[in-house]
Design an enzyme around this catalytic site. Sequence first.
Site, PDB file in Angstrom:
ATOM      1  N   ASP A  70       0.867  -1.171   0.000  1.00 11.04           N
ATOM      2  CA  ASP A  70       0.000   0.000   0.000  1.00 11.04           C
ATOM      3  C   ASP A  70       0.903   1.220   0.000  1.00 11.04           C
ATOM      4  O   ASP A  70       1.965   1.205   0.631  1.00 11.04           O
ATOM      5  CB  ASP A  70      -0.890  -0.010   1.254  1.00 11.04           C
ATOM      6  N   LYS A 115      -0.293   2.928   7.219  1.00 10.42           N
ATOM      7  CA  LYS A 115      -1.211   1.786   7.138  1.00 10.42           C
ATOM      8  C   LYS A 115      -0.408   0.483   7.180  1.00 10.42           C
ATOM      9  O   LYS A 115      -0.768  -0.468   7.880  1.00 10.42           O
ATOM     10  CB  LYS A 115      -1.954   1.888   5.802  1.00 10.42           C
ATOM     11  N   ARG A 124     -18.457 -10.019   1.299  1.00  6.79           N
ATOM     12  CA  ARG A 124     -19.232  -9.000   2.022  1.00  6.79           C
ATOM     13  C   ARG A 124     -18.461  -8.571   3.254  1.00  6.79           C
ATOM     14  O   ARG A 124     -17.845  -9.411   3.914  1.00  6.79           O
ATOM     15  CB  ARG A 124     -20.582  -9.587   2.482  1.00  6.79           C
ATOM     16  N   LYS A 134     -20.069  -8.635 -12.473  1.00  5.90           N
ATOM     17  CA  LYS A 134     -19.925  -8.109 -11.111  1.00  5.90           C
ATOM     18  C   LYS A 134     -20.903  -6.957 -10.881  1.00  5.90           C
ATOM     19  O   LYS A 134     -21.632  -6.920  -9.887  1.00  5.90           O
ATOM     20  CB  LYS A 134     -18.480  -7.641 -10.896  1.00  5.90           C
ATOM     21  N   ALA A 169     -36.810  -5.388   4.298  1.00  4.55           N
ATOM     22  CA  ALA A 169     -37.134  -3.968   4.161  1.00  4.55           C
ATOM     23  C   ALA A 169     -36.494  -3.193   5.307  1.00  4.55           C
ATOM     24  O   ALA A 169     -36.260  -3.743   6.383  1.00  4.55           O
ATOM     25  CB  ALA A 169     -38.646  -3.779   4.186  1.00  4.55           C
ATOM     26  N   GLY A 183     -26.472   0.745   2.087  1.00  2.00           N
ATOM     27  CA  GLY A 183     -25.379   1.709   2.122  1.00  2.00           C
ATOM     28  C   GLY A 183     -24.090   0.974   1.833  1.00  2.00           C
ATOM     29  O   GLY A 183     -24.095  -0.088   1.210  1.00  2.00           O
ATOM     30  N   CYS A 205     -20.164  -0.191  -1.746  1.00  2.95           N
ATOM     31  CA  CYS A 205     -20.335  -0.958  -2.985  1.00  2.95           C
ATOM     32  C   CYS A 205     -21.633  -0.614  -3.697  1.00  2.95           C
ATOM     33  O   CYS A 205     -21.612  -0.023  -4.769  1.00  2.95           O
ATOM     34  CB  CYS A 205     -20.254  -2.445  -2.670  1.00  2.95           C
TER      35      CYS A 205
END
Length: 443
Positions: A30, A35, A155, A208, A256, A261, A264
Amino acid sequence: MRVGVIGTGHVGLVSCASLALMGHQVVGCDSDPEKISLIRSGVAPFYEPGLDDCLRDEMASGRLTFTSDVQEAVRGAEVVFICVGTPPRASGEANLLAIEQAVRQFARYATGPAIAVAKSTVPAGTAGRVQRVLLLERPDLAGQLDVVSNPEFLREGTALEDALHPDRILVGASSPRALETMRRLYEPLLNHGCKLIETDIRTAELAKHACNAFLALKISYVNALARLCEKVGADVVTIADVMGADARIGRAFLNAGLGFGGYCFPKDIQAFERLAAGLGYEFTLLREVARINEEAVAATIEKMRGVLWNLEDKRIALFGLSFKPGTDDIRFAPALALARRLIEDGASVVGYDPQAGPNAKEELPELEVVLDPYEAAVKCHAVVICTEWPEFRSLDLVRLRNALIFPLVIDGRNLFDPSDMRAAGLLYYPTGRPPVEPDDLAS
Ligand code: UGA
């Protein structure tokens, strides 16, 4: 295999850990040295269950190292994962500058036959551009540098599990050599029965966007139904169960609530719509998906006004500030969109989240953030459940009721059983289900 990973965001760092766990020799890099030193100390720059332990174990095994020198990650690697961000431009298009820079670095430092694997979500056609950069930058390695599209489906919150047990691996490639290398890379997962789908590059890139947009579409569909249910007095949870019992529809992503948010769905459906428009196809369905999603926050405010009237002198508690449970990520979190609207309307807003409090405070300093849900509820006129953290299920509802000035709970994730709410003396407004009033308020 020797693998380099450029970019240590969510996808990059989880890829580093999972590839090392599969037995590969991985160098993550990175451009941000701070980081890298944090990661080297065994701490991920974001909360992801199980990731810190896994990073520490894999670093201790010697299979995983980190550097801020991209040359170290690329030199001698057979495969280099490109996991840099593709943030939205003001127009909604994906900004691919970081991809181009990473690809140029890959080309510059490649020492022999190697494959650039595009993990980041990119518009269809990106790999074609990458291929041109590789040819221009390294004519000496013509035919030896390949690009592959290998979109990630993990995810946040379950990222490691998703990376190690994916329901499919998608590889878009244009050369048999690249395909063969990718099969070898994923052999440990394929040996455990994971399905490999091999396509051309553009199909993989488009697939995707297609997956994310379709999941977002399901959520907006059920949220539109929720609005309708609230008007006719029907129950959206039961409707989702009825729909989900049909195997052709499926129950997943029909919850529901306050809407989707994260980093992605909101940006991907915009980028997908922009890509389509650029190609001459008006994918207006995707605009509707975004519009319905925004409506979810507005509907919550309307509910609150319906009960509390003016919001200027009211104090509102938000439970859950991250965009979903299991993460401290507050990017495009509906909770923060709601907080902003409430603050604009003159309410004072206090939030509690098991992980995302500091990030939320940094993003929205006007938001008061506390470390305990009961403390958040003190002297509030309403609690809004914004994120379905499992720990909220075991809240002591009577204690919650006693902390509030007015006993209103708006459930933006349909987390609670309405009868428990009534029993605790709370006025309960779920999403797309009939509200319940406690016996003493009703009488
Ligand atoms: C999503 C996809 O699910 C992943 O497959 C994909 O790899 C990832 O984007 C990506 O492109 O990197 P993620 O953003 O981590 O993953 O989170 P999801 O679990 O998909 O949830 C997205 C949002 O939808 C959350 O705000 C969640 O609360 C909301 N949601 C989800 C609903 O409002 N209702 C539902 O029924 C399901």
